[in-house]
Structure formats: C-alpha cells, structure tokens
Design a protein around this motif. Structure first.
Motif, mmCIF file in Angstrom:
data_model
loop_
_atom_site.group_PDB
_atom_site.id
_atom_site.type_symbol
_atom_site.label_atom_id
_atom_site.label_comp_id
_atom_site.label_asym_id
_atom_site.label_seq_id
_atom_site.Cartn_x
_atom_site.Cartn_y
_atom_site.Cartn_z
ATOM 1 N N UNK A 70 4.193 -51.298 -38.233
ATOM 2 C CA UNK A 70 4.484 -50.868 -36.860
ATOM 3 C C UNK A 70 5.103 -49.482 -36.760
ATOM 4 N N UNK A 71 5.720 -48.987 -37.824
ATOM 5 C CA UNK A 71 6.372 -47.679 -37.723
ATOM 6 C C UNK A 71 5.648 -46.578 -38.506
ATOM 7 N N UNK A 72 4.444 -46.884 -39.005
ATOM 8 C CA UNK A 72 3.662 -45.880 -39.743
ATOM 9 C C UNK A 72 2.246 -45.834 -39.184
ATOM 10 N N UNK A 73 1.540 -44.755 -39.491
ATOM 11 C CA UNK A 73 0.145 -44.669 -39.051
ATOM 12 C C UNK A 73 -0.708 -45.658 -39.838
ATOM 13 N N UNK B 11 -6.815 -52.924 -38.702
ATOM 14 C CA UNK B 11 -8.089 -52.360 -39.154
ATOM 15 C C UNK B 11 -7.903 -51.843 -40.574
ATOM 16 N N UNK B 12 -9.020 -51.758 -41.289
ATOM 17 C CA UNK B 12 -9.019 -51.281 -42.666
ATOM 18 C C UNK B 12 -9.870 -50.026 -42.768
ATOM 19 N N UNK C 256 -7.818 -48.913 -50.180
ATOM 20 C CA UNK C 256 -7.917 -49.559 -48.879
ATOM 21 C C UNK C 256 -6.647 -49.253 -48.100
ATOM 22 N N UNK C 257 -6.832 -48.694 -46.917
ATOM 23 C CA UNK C 257 -5.725 -48.357 -46.027
ATOM 24 C C UNK C 257 -5.697 -49.362 -44.891
ATOM 25 N N UNK C 258 -4.494 -49.785 -44.518
ATOM 26 C CA UNK C 258 -4.298 -50.816 -43.503
ATOM 27 C C UNK C 258 -3.494 -50.214 -42.361
ATOM 28 N N UNK C 259 -3.917 -50.504 -41.116
ATOM 29 C CA UNK C 259 -3.151 -50.010 -39.968
ATOM 30 C C UNK C 259 -3.244 -50.998 -38.810
ATOM 31 N N UNK C 260 -2.227 -50.978 -37.960
ATOM 32 C CA UNK C 260 -2.284 -51.761 -36.727
ATOM 33 C C UNK C 260 -3.245 -51.088 -35.764
#
Length: 112
Positions: free
Chosen positions: A26-29, A61-62, A77-81
């Motif tokens: 929640x606090x990162x891209x 999303x990945x 693999x990058x993970x983000x809200x």
C-alpha cells in the motif's frame, strides 16, 4: 477511518497473509516477488497462492521483466496493488478501525 474511505470489510483481504501482502504494497508503487516473500518469511508457493487470490479479485497486478543482473533468461515478477485494490485495502482498514473503536459491525457498509 483510514484515508477518508467508507468502511467496508473485505473477506479476501482479511486473511492474515493477504492483509500483510496488501500492507506491504500500500505504500509503494510495486515490490519484487522475492522482496515480498522475504519480508513475510514464507515460501514461493504460499506467496503465489495468496497473490493469485488477490489477482483473481482484481486487487493486485503482476509485471514480469527480464533480470538485467542475470545471464540466464530468468524473469523478475513485480507485484503492485491495482487502483481497485488500493481502494479496497483502505476501506478494509477503515472497517477494522471502526470495529476496534466499537462500531456496530452489522452497520458497516459492505456487510451482508
């Protein structure tokens, strides 16, 4: 309330590991998969399972990319809200705050 969001308890997010994943995101891209795994001290399979649930719900999303530091073709693999996920997390945190402050759980929006 958290960030002015209307409280909405979310069963998908509330599972302890998924809540922790969302808390990290929640606090990162975005964060790389191994960073999330190591921060939570869990194995790849367990993290993959929980990320799949969050992805299927539209909350995460990945993004995959080739690692510039590796000679092989291994991908990171990058993970983000997602925007929907961010809204759901903030609403869930608002619901938890309301519950902790003694709000009538049945009166919270999003409850069946």
């Amino acid at each position: 309330m958290t960030a002015g969001r209307a409280p909405a308890f979310n069963e998908v997010i509330h599972a302890p590991l998924r809540l922790r994943i969302c808390g990290l995101l929640r606090s990162v891209d975005e964060l790389e998969f191994s960073v999330v795994r190591d921060a939570l001290a869990i194995d790849d399979a367990k993290l993959s399972k929980h990320i799949k649930v969050l992805t299927d719900a539209g909350f995460v999303s990945l993004r995959k990319e080739r690692s510039a530091s590796r000679a092989d073709s291994r991908r990171l693999t990058w993970v983000k809200l997602t925007p929907v996920g961010s809204t759901a997390v903030e609403a869930h945190l608002a619901a938890l705050t309301a519950i902790a402050n003694g709000a009538d759980f049945d009166a919270l929006p999003g409850q069946a």
